[in-house]
Design an enzyme around this catalytic site. Structure first.
Site: not given
Ligand code: MRU
Length: 367
Positions: A52-53, A93, A206, A247, A257-258
């Site tokens: 993920r990320g 995703r 996370q 993202d 972002n998250k």
């Molecule tokens: O749902 P995830 O764990 O994939 O979300 C990740 C994030 O929101 C990160 O902050 C984002 O991808 C930036 S990663 C360098």
């Protein structure tokens, strides 16, 4: 970066040319490495968040397209198989734009190949290039962002710089270094005293699971806080700066972002705490201008909200938090408007979050 003193990337080819990943679902309790053999397995690993990320999703999908070229050799209509594989990966995703960026690069190049053998070679080379570029770009983000931490450290006469981050924008979200964590690692390595407030980041945690673990492996001091604590800390002068990942960022500087990032940015604004977003330019969606209206926000299953994973008596398991028939709603991301962002830390420099300043750093996108 290092795990128990040994250097790792989040994705690599082993001596038998098998694609290996760290299966992040089990961290920090179990460190598992698994192999991905088919494009279907790659799609599953992205959807179920074994990886993920945003940057890592892009790199993994690029390797997925490489596997698709191998599989396509056995198919009667290889072009259709490649297009179907690309669609399967793209549907995993929706929010991280790096996924589209990587898959479209691959598809464009391999559909123009002269032979199936050539398409395999092209796809392999592109996946490797995307991976290596990500490592270099993340290193450069750190080089650019370290000055922000250094300035605060000087202003505090060398006292510890307290940095708040949300989710995991660390090396486990990329291939190495991370985005938001890269300036932190580089500052720490240079001897600047840093301490990180790690938002736990419900529902998948996370922050508490992954960011805390990777900072700890590198020896960076941190404290895990609940997602609701940041505002209180800011009101009491306990946060010097926030830095998060993204993202998808619009060309005008709105940042997805998250989920929960927006609330941190609001609290930061109210308390005059600088709020930075670190990103590789592969995370900029040059086609869109209004993040709230145009960025697709992933909605995941309600079970992630209604239950929680943890380790009990040596066993990692899921336990129910909510009433047996309780209902949940699980938006994965939110959008922080550009007006709440102090600056974007990119591989080419730090800029204000607006179209003019972003394009000054990336003039190749001026139409
Ligand atoms: O749902 P995830 O764990 O994939 O979300 C990740 C994030 O929101 C990160 O902050 C984002 O991808 C930036 S990663 C360098």
């Amino acid at each position: 970066m290092k795990i128990a003193g040994k250097s790792y990337h989040t994705i690599w080819l082993d001596d038998n040319d098998e694609i290996k990943i760290i299966d992040q679902r089990w961290l920090p309790h179990e460190f598992k490495v698994v192999a991905l053999h088919t494009v279907e397995e790659v799609a599953r690993a992205i959807k179920e968040m074994w990886v993920r990320g945003a940057p890592l999703i892009g790199v993994t999908a690029a390797y997925g397209m490489y596997l698709a070229t191998l599989e396509a050799q056995e198919k009667p209509n290889s072009a259709k198989y490649l297009q179907d594989s690309a669609r399967e990966l793209l549907e995993t995703r929706p929010t991280a734009v790096n996924l589209q960026w990587a898959v479209h690069q691959q598809l464009h190049a391999i559909l123009n190949a002269d032979s199936p053998e050539e398409s395999v070679k092209i796809a392999f080379d592109i996946a490797l290039r995307i991976k290596q570029e990500d490592i270099e770009v993340c290193r450069q983000i750190g080089e650019q962002g370290i000055s922000l931490i250094e300035q605060i450290s000087i202003a505090k006469s060398g006292d510890t710089v307290n940095i708040l981050t949300h989710c995991n924008a660390g090396w486990l979200a990329c291939v190495d270094w991370g985005t938001a964590t890269s300036p932190i690692y580089q500052a720490h390595d240079k001897g600047i005293k840093v301490h990180v407030w790690v938002d736990e980041t419900r529902p998948r945690n996370q922050g508490a699971r992954i960011t805390a673990w990777e900072l700890g492996q590198h020896g960076v001091p941190y404290t895990i806080i609940t997602d609701n604590t940041g505002g209180h800390l800011m009101q009491h002068g306990m946060v010097d700066m926030c830095i998060v990942g993204t993202d998808r960022t619009t060309r005008t500087g709105d940042v997805a972002n998250k989920i929960g990032t927006y609330l941190k940015a609001l609290a930061a604004k109210d308390n005059d705490v600088p709020f930075y977003v670190a990103l590789p330019s592969s995370t900029i969606d040059w086609e869109i201008a209004d993040g709230i209206k145009e960025i697709p926000i992933e909605v995941r299953g309600e079970e992630e909200v209604l239950s929680i994973y943890g380790k009990h008596e040596g066993v990692v398991k899921q336990v129910r938090l909510a009433p047996e028939n309780g209902k949940g709603l699980n938006y994965g991301f939110d959008v922080t408007p550009a007006r709440l962002v102090t600056g974007l830390v990119t591989e080419r420099g730090i800029c204000k979050a607006n179209e003019f300043d972003i394009k000054k750093l990336f003039p190749e996108h001026i139409k």
